[in-house]
Design an enzyme around this catalytic site. Structure first.
Site, PDB file in Angstrom:
ATOM      1  CG  ASP A  72      -0.293  -0.536   2.470  1.00 56.93           C
ATOM      2  OD1 ASP A  72       0.934  -0.387   2.608  1.00 56.93           O
ATOM      3  OD2 ASP A  72      -1.003  -1.112   3.311  1.00 56.93           O
ATOM      4  CG  HIS A 143      -6.492  -3.268   8.936  1.00 61.05           C
ATOM      5  ND1 HIS A 143      -6.546  -2.618  10.150  1.00 61.05           N
ATOM      6  CD2 HIS A 143      -5.334  -2.868   8.352  1.00 61.05           C
ATOM      7  CE1 HIS A 143      -5.472  -1.867  10.288  1.00 61.05           C
ATOM      8  NE2 HIS A 143      -4.712  -1.999   9.212  1.00 61.05           N
ATOM      9  CD  GLU A 148      -9.347   1.208   7.359  1.00 64.77           C
ATOM     10  OE1 GLU A 148     -10.274   1.798   6.789  1.00 64.77           O
ATOM     11  OE2 GLU A 148      -8.525   1.778   8.097  1.00 64.77           O
TER      12      GLU A 148
END
Length: 311
Positions: A72, A143, A148
């Site tokens: 990410d 998560h 999430e």
């Protein structure tokens, strides 16, 4: 699913780093056949990266033919910002090893078209043959990456609006000023992670104990996205003792007993890195196991077998 339990964070880091090293060495990557590794950021993998750097400096491991994909990146944060995941990875790992910069793949949170950047990332993964091993960490709410609670378990790399709790938690990295924390991020999807040929998750600390119990002892649930690992054919979780506080005692004993059987009865040399049995030991090679019998029980047993039974 395999669960490996170690005493503390340092032992977890050493175990997972050694596992990554051995997987790469066993794979024996080349330029034409590179080892593709998925990597996380956050506090969980810092110890892992320190160990990998140590292996490289000791000439135990090379990353010359390793391609990496990170999970990410924040949206709108400059690449050279100290809290960008680009900076994190170069600071903790990439600048210390012999990986080629062209083999490092990190999502661009400043791309002109964020959706197209996500599509490009997925295409790049496919173009190199998919991810061989994806390492991940989790949050206290279970998560993985920025997937999430409530995220689809078939999700792909996408733009994700961060939950308020996540923004609040991450403010500690931004001078405790919530206004400095990015509101959005680019993240691989749960489906992207689960498509890797092997997934290994690091879980440490008592604050993640509930998440581990949800992952191990309950069903697959999109409110605890890490639980999707139950559906993966080659899943590994490495945790510390603190993270097991919410597990049932029998669960902990079961997974510890599996490791005991492999190491002491089957023989670690007869089992592959991913848990596959390479060679089942012959009876001659199997250590003799003598069951423990307490002194009080022995006379009772002897007396029983000396009774005059009639046929």
């Amino acid at each position: 699913m395999r669960l490996i339990i170690r005493s503390d964070y340092d032992e977890v880091s050493e175990y997972i780093a050694t596992y990554v090293k051995n997987r790469i060495l066993e794979y024996n990557p080349t330029r034409e056949r590179p080892f593709v590794l998925g990597l996380p950021t956050g506090s969980s993998p810092v110890g892992l990266y320190k160990c990998l750097v140590k292996f490289y400096r000791n000439n135990e491991l090379s990353f010359k033919h390793v391609i990496t994909f990170n999970m990410d990146e924040y949206v709108g944060l400059p690449r050279d910002h100290p809290e960008s995941y680009h900076s994190f990875m170069w600071h903790h790992l990439f600048k210390h090893i012999d990986i080629a910069p062209d083999n490092v793949n990190i999502l661009d949170g400043n791309a002109e078209n964020l959706s197209e950047e996500c599509v490009r990332f997925e295409r790049k993964i496919k173009s190199v043959g998919g991810i061989e091993l994806f390492i991940g960490g989790i949050g206290p709410d279970g998560h993985i990456a920025f997937n999430e609670p409530g995220s689809s378990l078939t999700s792909r790399t996408r733009v994700k609006t961060l939950a308020y709790d996540t923004i609040l938690a991450n403010s500690r990295f931004f001078d405790n000023d919530i206004n400095k924390v990015p509101r959005m991020a680019l993240t691989v999807g749960v489906g992207t992670v689960m498509e890797a040929r092997e997934v290994a998750i690091i879980i440490t600390g008592a604050h993640k104990a509930i998440a581990l119990s949800k992952c191990i002892e309950e069903g697959v649930n999109h409110m605890w996205t890490v639980s999707a690992i139950q559906l993966h054919p080659k899943a590994l979780i490495v945790c510390d003792e603190d993270a097991t506080l919410e597990l049932h005692v029998k669960t902990v004993k079961y997974f510890k007993s599996i490791e005991h059987v492999i190491n002491n009865l089957i023989g670690a040399e007869n089992v592959g890195l991913q848990g596959n049995v390479k060679k089942y030991p012959t009876p001659e090679a199997t250590p003799e196991v003598t069951p423990e019998v307490t002194p009080e029980v022995t006379p009772i047993c002897e007396a029983f077998y000396n009774l005059p039974f009639k046929r």
